[in-house]
Write a protein that holds these residues in place. Structure first.
Motif, mmCIF file in Angstrom:
data_model
loop_
_atom_site.group_PDB
_atom_site.id
_atom_site.type_symbol
_atom_site.label_atom_id
_atom_site.label_comp_id
_atom_site.label_asym_id
_atom_site.label_seq_id
_atom_site.Cartn_x
_atom_site.Cartn_y
_atom_site.Cartn_z
ATOM 1 N N TYR A 234 0.851 -1.207 0.000
ATOM 2 C CA TYR A 234 0.000 0.000 0.000
ATOM 3 C C TYR A 234 0.887 1.258 0.000
ATOM 4 C CZ TYR A 234 -3.119 3.633 1.758
ATOM 5 O OH TYR A 234 -3.809 4.812 1.909
ATOM 6 N N ASP A 235 1.947 1.226 0.801
ATOM 7 C CA ASP A 235 2.835 2.399 0.900
ATOM 8 C C ASP A 235 3.594 2.670 -0.396
ATOM 9 O OD1 ASP A 235 2.084 2.928 3.467
ATOM 10 O OD2 ASP A 235 3.745 1.804 4.379
ATOM 11 N N ARG A 236 3.668 1.686 -1.279
ATOM 12 C CA ARG A 236 4.380 1.900 -2.559
ATOM 13 C C ARG A 236 3.491 2.546 -3.621
ATOM 14 N NH1 ARG A 236 7.385 -3.870 -3.313
ATOM 15 N NH2 ARG A 236 8.239 -3.995 -1.218
ATOM 16 N N ILE A 237 2.202 2.616 -3.348
ATOM 17 C CA ILE A 237 1.297 3.261 -4.318
ATOM 18 C C ILE A 237 1.372 4.768 -4.100
ATOM 19 C CG2 ILE A 237 -1.105 3.412 -5.100
ATOM 20 C CD1 ILE A 237 -1.581 0.674 -3.756
ATOM 21 N N PRO A 238 1.502 5.554 -5.179
ATOM 22 C CA PRO A 238 1.526 7.010 -4.987
ATOM 23 C C PRO A 238 0.312 7.478 -4.170
ATOM 24 C CG PRO A 238 2.037 6.451 -7.265
ATOM 25 C CD PRO A 238 1.662 5.164 -6.589
ATOM 26 N N GLU A 239 0.544 8.433 -3.300
ATOM 27 C CA GLU A 239 -0.509 8.865 -2.368
ATOM 28 C C GLU A 239 -1.749 9.378 -3.101
ATOM 29 O OE1 GLU A 239 0.576 11.458 0.700
ATOM 30 O OE2 GLU A 239 2.028 10.039 1.542
ATOM 31 N N PRO A 240 -2.931 9.161 -2.512
ATOM 32 C CA PRO A 240 -4.155 9.676 -3.145
ATOM 33 C C PRO A 240 -4.169 11.206 -3.122
ATOM 34 C CG PRO A 240 -4.637 8.743 -0.968
ATOM 35 C CD PRO A 240 -3.204 8.447 -1.260
ATOM 36 N N ASP A 241 -4.691 11.807 -4.192
ATOM 37 C CA ASP A 241 -4.810 13.269 -4.180
ATOM 38 C C ASP A 241 -6.107 13.670 -3.468
ATOM 39 O OD1 ASP A 241 -6.846 12.777 -5.978
ATOM 40 O OD2 ASP A 241 -5.730 13.441 -7.739
ATOM 41 N N ASP A 242 -6.366 14.967 -3.386
ATOM 42 C CA ASP A 242 -7.540 15.451 -2.639
ATOM 43 C C ASP A 242 -8.837 14.896 -3.211
ATOM 44 O OD1 ASP A 242 -5.922 16.862 -1.033
ATOM 45 O OD2 ASP A 242 -6.368 18.834 -1.875
ATOM 46 N N ASP A 243 -8.917 14.828 -4.543
ATOM 47 C CA ASP A 243 -10.156 14.336 -5.161
ATOM 48 C C ASP A 243 -10.421 12.885 -4.759
ATOM 49 O OD1 ASP A 243 -10.542 16.737 -6.378
ATOM 50 O OD2 ASP A 243 -9.770 16.123 -8.329
ATOM 51 N N GLU A 244 -9.365 12.078 -4.792
ATOM 52 C CA GLU A 244 -9.560 10.668 -4.414
ATOM 53 C C GLU A 244 -9.945 10.571 -2.937
ATOM 54 O OE1 GLU A 244 -6.359 7.953 -5.364
ATOM 55 O OE2 GLU A 244 -7.368 6.292 -4.339
ATOM 56 N N ASN A 245 -9.283 11.344 -2.096
ATOM 57 C CA ASN A 245 -9.630 11.313 -0.667
ATOM 58 C C ASN A 245 -11.069 11.727 -0.430
ATOM 59 O OD1 ASN A 245 -7.356 10.320 0.671
ATOM 60 N ND2 ASN A 245 -6.292 12.279 0.435
ATOM 61 N N ASP A 246 -11.524 12.716 -1.174
ATOM 62 C CA ASP A 246 -12.921 13.159 -1.011
ATOM 63 C C ASP A 246 -13.889 12.043 -1.357
ATOM 64 O OD1 ASP A 246 -12.181 15.651 -0.176
ATOM 65 O OD2 ASP A 246 -12.334 16.575 -2.154
ATOM 66 N N MET A 247 -13.590 11.303 -2.434
ATOM 67 C CA MET A 247 -14.475 10.204 -2.823
ATOM 68 C C MET A 247 -14.354 9.032 -1.857
ATOM 69 S SD MET A 247 -16.263 11.132 -5.293
ATOM 70 C CE MET A 247 -16.200 12.903 -5.282
ATOM 71 N N LEU A 248 -13.142 8.775 -1.382
ATOM 72 C CA LEU A 248 -12.968 7.685 -0.411
ATOM 73 C C LEU A 248 -13.773 7.947 0.855
ATOM 74 C CD1 LEU A 248 -9.175 6.830 -0.763
ATOM 75 C CD2 LEU A 248 -11.086 5.251 -1.099
ATOM 76 N N ASP A 249 -13.911 9.215 1.216
ATOM 77 C CA ASP A 249 -14.711 9.553 2.408
ATOM 78 C C ASP A 249 -16.134 9.025 2.293
ATOM 79 O OD1 ASP A 249 -12.706 10.801 3.705
ATOM 80 O OD2 ASP A 249 -13.305 12.843 3.189
ATOM 81 N N LEU A 250 -16.598 8.816 1.066
ATOM 82 C CA LEU A 250 -17.980 8.369 0.852
ATOM 83 C C LEU A 250 -18.095 6.854 0.718
ATOM 84 C CD1 LEU A 250 -18.990 11.054 -1.774
ATOM 85 C CD2 LEU A 250 -19.469 11.066 0.670
#
Ligand code: FES
Length: 194
Positions: free
Chosen positions: A138-154
């Motif tokens: 998981y740590d080797r995957i480039p970090e999620p950007d803000d848009d991805e984090n916003d969708m993950l929140d849902l």
């Protein structure tokens, strides 16, 4: 701050309280979504979802790419195969060899696994939610950007190693990646609440 950033900021603040957002920020919603959003008959979680999806639609026009257009992957060249495995909601494991650059949504759809990808990979839904089994990978995957984090929140069943499948591209140092598909995903449509 852009309209979208401000909307996302307000949503994060509103997440644990009564939703209260600036009327300016719902101007991008379609008529049906706007009515639902302003109605007190639907829950806060539903309003958040419709709100985010509506803003995302107006901003990214994600409907131009249909989900059916996805699921194409390139056969790996001999010697360049990358191993990836999916565990479905029944616990069944599926192993594949894929090419660098393929994303998890396309791999899953090309192999008829149950991953909806409602927005066609535009990072505007959470129906491609996957849970990475190994924290080190998981740590080797480039970090999620803000848009991805916003969708993950849902996403339902969010974990510390959750990602959106459409945003994770395979690369050599992800060889052996194993992802689990969550028991359910959220895909709310305005028509569900007539
Ligand atoms: Fe919608 Fe990945 S398919 S965010």
């Amino acid at each position: 701050m852009t309209l979208w950033k401000e909307a996302a900021h307000q949503l994060r603040r509103a997440a644990s309280r009564t939703v209260s957002v600036d009327r300016r920020h719902i101007s991008g919603l379609s008529g049906a979504r706007k009515q639902l959003f302003q109605s007190n008959k639907i829950s806060q979680a539903v309003r958040r979802d419709l709100y985010v999806r509506g803003i995302a639609q107006s901003r990214r026009q994600f409907s131009v790419t249909s989900a059916a257009a996805h699921g194409h992957i390139t056969p790996p060249k001999p010697g360049e195969e990358i191993n990836v495995s999916f565990i479905d909601k029944d616990g069944e494991r599926y192993d594949f060899q894929v090419s660098e650059g393929d994303n998890l949504l396309d791999i899953a759809q090309a192999n008829d696994l149950e991953m909806e990808g409602a927005c066609g990979g535009s990072c505007a839904c959470s129906t491609c939610h996957v849970i990475v089994e190994d924290a080190e990978l998981y740590d080797r995957i480039p970090e999620p950007d803000d848009d991805e984090n916003d969708m993950l929140d849902l996403a339902f069943g969010l974990t510390e190693t959750s990602r959106l499948g459409c945003q994770v591209k395979m690369k050599k140092d992800l060889d052996g990646l194993v992802v689990r598909l969550p028991a359910m995903t959220r895909n709310l449509q305005a028509s569900d609440f007539k």
